[in-house]
Scaffold this active site. Structure first.
Site, PDB file in Angstrom:
ATOM      1  N   TYR A 164       0.839  -1.211   0.000  1.00  0.00           N
ATOM      2  CA  TYR A 164       0.000   0.000   0.000  1.00  0.00           C
ATOM      3  C   TYR A 164       0.870   1.256   0.000  1.00  0.00           C
ATOM      4  CZ  TYR A 164      -2.937   3.814   1.471  1.00  0.00           C
ATOM      5  OH  TYR A 164      -3.555   5.039   1.529  1.00  0.00           O
ATOM      6  N   ARG A 221     -10.565   5.010   7.695  1.00  0.00           N
ATOM      7  CA  ARG A 221      -9.765   4.079   6.906  1.00  0.00           C
ATOM      8  C   ARG A 221      -8.386   4.040   7.547  1.00  0.00           C
ATOM      9  NH1 ARG A 221      -8.620   4.922   1.262  1.00  0.00           N
ATOM     10  NH2 ARG A 221      -8.125   2.708   1.287  1.00  0.00           N
TER      11      ARG A 221
END
Length: 403
Positions: A164, A221
């Site tokens: 990520y 998130r």
């Protein structure tokens, strides 16, 4: 000690104010370029300062590259946008930058202004040289695809975490290396070193922003990997509660230790840079990152509120970072601060110590260390006294420049 006992920080703050004023006077007259440089200052003042020191052609390319990725990030970050709407935008974003007629409203505050005026950003992008356009397009395409992938999956493992961070920051390192090369100012750096430059910054931000991210509305998130935090809590949000402070700090230290693995690559990348303006552009954020790691390490306040470097120390780093000697010295001192806070009872202490010692060894072996005297203590003086000192120095400089 308070800020007024650090005169070098007061002087650096004034210099920063003067530099910021000069940048405002340098904004280009064309509407689209004026918008881009104005937005750059609003979304990142410190980044705007270091970008402005680049050569004119590279400065424009890096400004647009940064804003394009901020716009892409704004789409990803807006949790009010449904995923079925968000996903195709992320995947196709690299095509939208070629289309001044494209528009998608999202984000808040300055980021909403950026998205609502995307046509001006696109117009500026289309005036860049082909080499710059292709580099920005490639990185935007790969980043958008990576963001789309992680919209649909959680960060479970450390491998996921690295992947990520590669998509959202390592690729920025790739892109900057390509822009430097396209400008003819640097050799093309390896992907590994470029990736580490981005990962160190991104991981530091993810660590620092825990509380802001976990409390995000309408839904959070998070990117702390389950493989790490599950050793200390049943749910990631549990770390913010005072009764879990001991485990929270242990988890935090584990996260900082993970980030430190990239520091040596960053030092190697920066040591190879030839152009001094490129060097300062890269070095200042990296020093801020190692400093932020030093602040966050073993600091429960990461779970209580905003933890960041003093403004005066930030200004001093911007003012003083001119060579690898300055970088090695800063990395050595901030690593030493981390070392001084290591608790041998912490589960990650042995690995933390190993990584800190490796950073210090690299810095020391350079033969370029000098004493900077960076410290992270908060000011004990009231802000009014600090502002008074700044005002007096600013008046003095104003009179001086007027002569």
């Amino acid at each position: 000690m308070g800020a007024l006992s650090r005169p070098e920080e007061v002087v650096a703050l004034v210099k920063l104010r003067v530099a910021a004023g000069q940048i405002k006077r340098q904004i280009p007259p064309e509407e689209h370029w004026a918008f881009c440089y104005d937005m750059l200052q609003k979304v990142s003042r410190s980044f705007a300062l270091v970008i402005q020191q680049l050569g004119p052609e590279l400065r424009n390319a890096v400004c647009i590259f940064y804003l394009v990725l901020r716009a892409l990030d704004t789409v990803e970050d807006d949790t009010s946008v449904a995923n079925d709407v968000k996903l195709p935008i992320l995947v196709d974003f690299y095509q939208h930058i070629y289309n001044p007629g494209w528009h998608f409203s999202c984000g808040t505050n300055h980021y909403k202004v950026l998205m609502d005026n995307f046509r001006l950003l696109s117009m500026a992008f289309l005036e860049l040289g082909q080499g710059y356009q292709k580099a920005i397009e490639e990185i935007t395409r790969r980043m958008g695809a990576g963001m789309a992938k992680f919209i649909c999956q959680e960060v479970e493992t450390v491998e996921d975490y690295n992947e990520y961070c590669h998509y959202v920051a390592g690729l920025v390192g790739y892109g900057l290396s390509r822009l430097f090369h396209a400008a003819g100012t640097e050799d093309l750096a390896s992907d590994q070193l470029s990736n580490s430059m981005g990962l160190f910054l991104q991981k530091t931000n993810i660590i620092r922003d825990y509380l802001e991210d976990i409390n995000e509305i309408p839904k959070c998130r998070m990117f702390w990997p389950r493989e790490i935090w599950s050793k200390y809590a049943d749910k990631l949000e549990d770390l913010k509660y005072k009764e879990n402070s001991e485990k929270a700090v242990q988890c935090l230290n584990d996260m900082v230790t993970n980030a430190l693995i990239h520091a040596e690559d960053c030092l190697q990348y920066m040591s190879a840079l030839k152009d001094n303006t490129n060097f300062r552009f890269c070095a200042i954020p990296q020093i801020m990152a190692i400093g932020t790691c030093a602040i966050c390490y073993n600091n429960v306040n990461v779970f209580r509120g905003v933890v960041k470097m003093r403004r005066g120390l930030t200004a001093r780093i911007i003012d003083e970072t001119k060579s690898m000697s300055d970088v090695y010295s800063a990395f050595y001192e901030f690593s030493s601060l981390i070392e001084s806070k290591i608790d041998d009872n912490d589960p990650s202490s042995a690995l933390t110590r190993k990584r800190v010692e490796a950073i210090k060894k690299t810095c020391k072996s350079s033969g370029l260390l000098k004493r900077r005297g960076y410290d992270l203590e908060k000011s004990q003086y009231r802000h009014m006294l600090i502002m008074l000192a700044l005002l007096l120095v600013a008046i003095f400089l104003g009179v001086l420049y007027a002569k």
